[in-house]
Structure formats: structure tokens, C-alpha cells
Design an enzyme around this catalytic site. Structure first.
Site, PDB file in Angstrom:
ATOM      1  N   CYS A 209      18.501 -26.437  12.116  1.00 30.89           N
ATOM      2  CA  CYS A 209      17.404 -25.480  12.044  1.00 30.89           C
ATOM      3  C   CYS A 209      16.491 -25.827  10.867  1.00 30.89           C
ATOM      4  O   CYS A 209      16.922 -26.442   9.901  1.00 30.89           O
ATOM      5  CB  CYS A 209      17.954 -24.063  11.866  1.00 30.89           C
ATOM      6  N   PRO A 210      15.232 -25.436  10.937  1.00 32.97           N
ATOM      7  CA  PRO A 210      14.349 -25.635   9.788  1.00 32.97           C
ATOM      8  C   PRO A 210      14.696 -24.658   8.678  1.00 32.97           C
ATOM      9  O   PRO A 210      15.402 -23.663   8.911  1.00 32.97           O
ATOM     10  CB  PRO A 210      12.964 -25.341  10.367  1.00 32.97           C
ATOM     11  N   ASP A 262      25.008 -33.629   4.359  1.00 32.96           N
ATOM     12  CA  ASP A 262      24.120 -34.686   3.878  1.00 32.96           C
ATOM     13  C   ASP A 262      23.044 -34.132   2.963  1.00 32.96           C
ATOM     14  O   ASP A 262      22.229 -34.881   2.445  1.00 32.96           O
ATOM     15  CB  ASP A 262      23.472 -35.378   5.082  1.00 32.96           C
ATOM     16  N   GLU A 267      18.521 -30.940  -4.953  1.00 35.03           N
ATOM     17  CA  GLU A 267      18.588 -32.391  -4.813  1.00 35.03           C
ATOM     18  C   GLU A 267      17.648 -33.060  -5.805  1.00 35.03           C
ATOM     19  O   GLU A 267      16.443 -32.746  -5.790  1.00 35.03           O
ATOM     20  CB  GLU A 267      18.211 -32.796  -3.378  1.00 35.03           C
ATOM     21  N   HIS A 286      21.819 -37.458   1.310  1.00 34.36           N
ATOM     22  CA  HIS A 286      20.614 -37.278   2.123  1.00 34.36           C
ATOM     23  C   HIS A 286      20.199 -38.596   2.783  1.00 34.36           C
ATOM     24  O   HIS A 286      19.030 -39.015   2.716  1.00 34.36           O
ATOM     25  CB  HIS A 286      19.477 -36.723   1.269  1.00 34.36           C
TER      26      HIS A 286
END
Length: 325
Positions: A209-210, A262, A267, A286
Site C-alpha cells: 500500500c502507499p 526492506d 532511513e 531498501h
């Protein structure tokens, strides 16, 4: 026309600059990385900005009157202020479906690692464990088979659908929660279900999902408590969709059997990221999207986005509702 690529490093492959084709348009400049304080200076005079993670908000756009197009080298475009761009008549274009196969395959790399722990067993063999034991085989963790298990796919766009197809190929029972009306795949068993039913029934949940205000913190203590004890969770969507502290606690308690992700809430992560000390977690940096093929697709789609805009037919526009008429 001038084009400024603000963070081109992530698409480099070591096989020559992927940005050379920009020369067909006009002058261009490529920066590996752009700190926030240099965004305006490096973007000055450019009609086209190409960004991946460099933020382009109201404050930046107010100082960049020449910008006519923002091309995001990703599917997610939350680094750009859609309304601020639209107010100035600037389309924001993304690169959809560039890495569907790459990400779907990474999903199953994480699932299979959690099920079979191949890297753990490989390391133990090199450490002499097999030689010391004297038996023809051994296992350090339970060995989980996917056949007959229920795969819950949260989000059923191109990527969620591809993950579902792979789950079907592994002879899993597939259920999905779609954010908008869409057709069922042409195979069975498959079923569309609610969010709550998906969390209750799935043995493996994969998130696709976004990141929105509705999905931020979707996986939290409340939804984790709905899951089957020992179920697996996979996140290749966006880090903030999962509350790291709640997931780490669920792993420690055994409520969550394993977590393959991931992406993380922050981040790069802080040194005290809660998941770093949790059991049964696999974290990759990622990279699900980062195959050579997928990165090549991003460049090609970005080039075509610029060509389409120059023809007066912009494509892959994500802020149409904000564009001034």
C-alpha cells in the site's frame, strides 16, 4: 532547456552514466546527492527537476520560478508538495510499475528466508557444525512449507497482484484487501476480504500500500493482535506503515512469528532501531527495487515522461487534481 538531476547516485550501475540520454533535450547536470540546504541553488534555472528523495516543497518552489516539470524517479512521490506544484501549474510525474517483478521476487526472498533460514544454516556449515554433528542432516530452526498456507496481500495494484500470482505458484491460498475496485485474477483459490479478515486469516501478510495518513502505522499493536500467533509479516511498501516498536514487541512475545522488511520508519535507521534487537527479523537496506533491470526501467520511464511533457501530453501525472486549469 536545463534539467537538474538532484540525486542520481541510486540509478548508477557502474556501466556508464544512465543519464547521458538527457542530452537529447538540452543542457543537464547530475548531482549524486543534494543536501536540503543546496536544493534551491542546484535547481536554479532548471525547467525540469529530477528527484528521488530530495524534498521539493512549497519553500523550495517559491524560489524556483523556472520549474515547469518535476520528474520523480520512483513510484512514491511524497517528497514533492503536490498542491504547491499544482498551484504553479507544474505536473509531478512518477515512474509506476518499473520494478514489479524485482520487488515481488524480493518479497519471496524474504518469505523463504524466514521459512527456511538458509543463510543461518549456510553460516553454521561453514562454522563446522555439519562436520561436528556426524549426521547426514540437521536443522537449527523449524522448516516451514508454503504449500497450503494462506497469503494475505494488503493492496492489490500491479505489485500486489504479482505477489499474489507468485503465492499461487507456491500453491498458497491467496486472499487480498484492495484499496479500490479491481478485477479478481483468473485463478483460484482467491478471495477479496476486509482488512480485519486479512489480518485474522493470513499465515503470511505482504504489504503493498502507499504511505498515506490512513496507512501510516497500519501495523500496530491493535492489528498485530488480530494476527494468527506465529504468522509472518513482510513489508516492501513504506517503513512508516509498520510501527517498529510494536512489531519488535510482537516478535519478542512470539505473537509475530517473523518479520521480513526492506524498509524502516527512519532511513537510514538510528543505531537504537527497536527491530535491530528483536528475534526472527530479516532487514534489507531498501534494495527490493534495485535490480539493474528495474533501474534501467526507471531511467527509460523518466525519459519518456519528459518527452511526453514536451509534446504537451504529460503522462504519469500524480497531481492532476491540484493542477491549475
Amino acid at each position: 532547456m536545463k534539467i537538474a538531476v538532484l540525486d542520481g547516485y541510486s540509478l548508477e550501475t557502474g556501466k556508464g552514466s544512465p543519464w547521458t540520454p538527457l542530452g537529447e533535450f538540452a543542457e543537464y547536470v547530475v548531482y549524486d546527492r543534494t543536501p536540503a540546504e543546496a536544493t534551491v541553488e542546484r535547481s536554479a534555472g532548471a525547467e525540469v527537476l529530477v528527484t528521488n528523495k530530495v524534498v521539493i516543497g512549497e519553500a523550495e518552489l517559491a524560489q524556483l520560478p523556472d520549474v515547469k516539470l518535476i520528474a520523480v524517479t520512483a513510484a512514491g512521490t511524497n517528497v514533492v508538495d503536490h498542491a504547491a506544484a499544482g498551484k504553479r501549474g507544474i505536473p509531478v510525474c512518477n515512474t509506476p510499475a518499473y520494478g514489479t517483478d524485482a520487488v515481488a521476487q524480493h518479497v519471496f526472498a524474504l518469505i523463504l528466508e524466514l521459512c527456511r533460514r538458509t543463510s543461518l544454516h549456510h553460516a553454521s556449515v561453514l562454522d563446522g557444525e555439519w562436520s561436528r554433528r556426524g549426521d547426514f542432516c540437521y536443522w537449527l530452526t523449524p522448516q516451514m512449507e508454503l504449500t497450503g498456507k494462506t497469503l494475505g496481500v494488503f493492496g492489490f495494484g500491479n505489485l500486489g497482484r504479482r505477489v499474489a500470482e507468485l503465492g499461487h505458484a507456491f500453491r498458497m491460498n491467496v486472499i487480498a484487501c484492495a484499496h479500490r475496485e479491481t478485477e479478481e485474477p483468473g485463478w483460484a483459490p482467491f478471495e477479496f476480504v476486509s482488512k480485519e479478515e486479512l489480518f485474522r486469516r493470513a499465515d503470511v501478510i505482504s504489504l503493498h500500500c502507499p504511505l498515506t495518513e490512513e496507512t501510516r502505522g497500519l501495523v500496530c499493536a491493535e492489528t498485530l493482535a488480530m494476527m494468527k500467533p506465529g504468522a509472518l509479516l513482510i513489508n516492501t511498501a513504506r517503513g512508516p506503515v509498520v510501527n517498529s516498536r510494536d512489531a519488535a514487541e510482537a516478535l519478542r512475545s512470539g505473537r509475530l512469528g517473523g518479520f521480513g522488511t526492506d524498509v524502516l520508519e527512519q532511513e537510514p535507521p538510528a543505531a537504537d532501531e527497536p527491530l535491530f534487537t528483536a528475534p526472527n527479523v530479516i532487514i534489507t537496506p531498501h534494495i527490493a527495487w534495485a535490480t539493474d533491470g528495474a533501474r534501467g526501467n526507471i531511467v527509460n520511464i523518466t525519459l519518456e515522461n519528459i518527452r511526453a511533457w514536451r509534446r504537451g501530453e504529460p503522462q504519469n501525472v500524480v497531481n492532476r487534481g491540484f493542477l491549475k486549469s
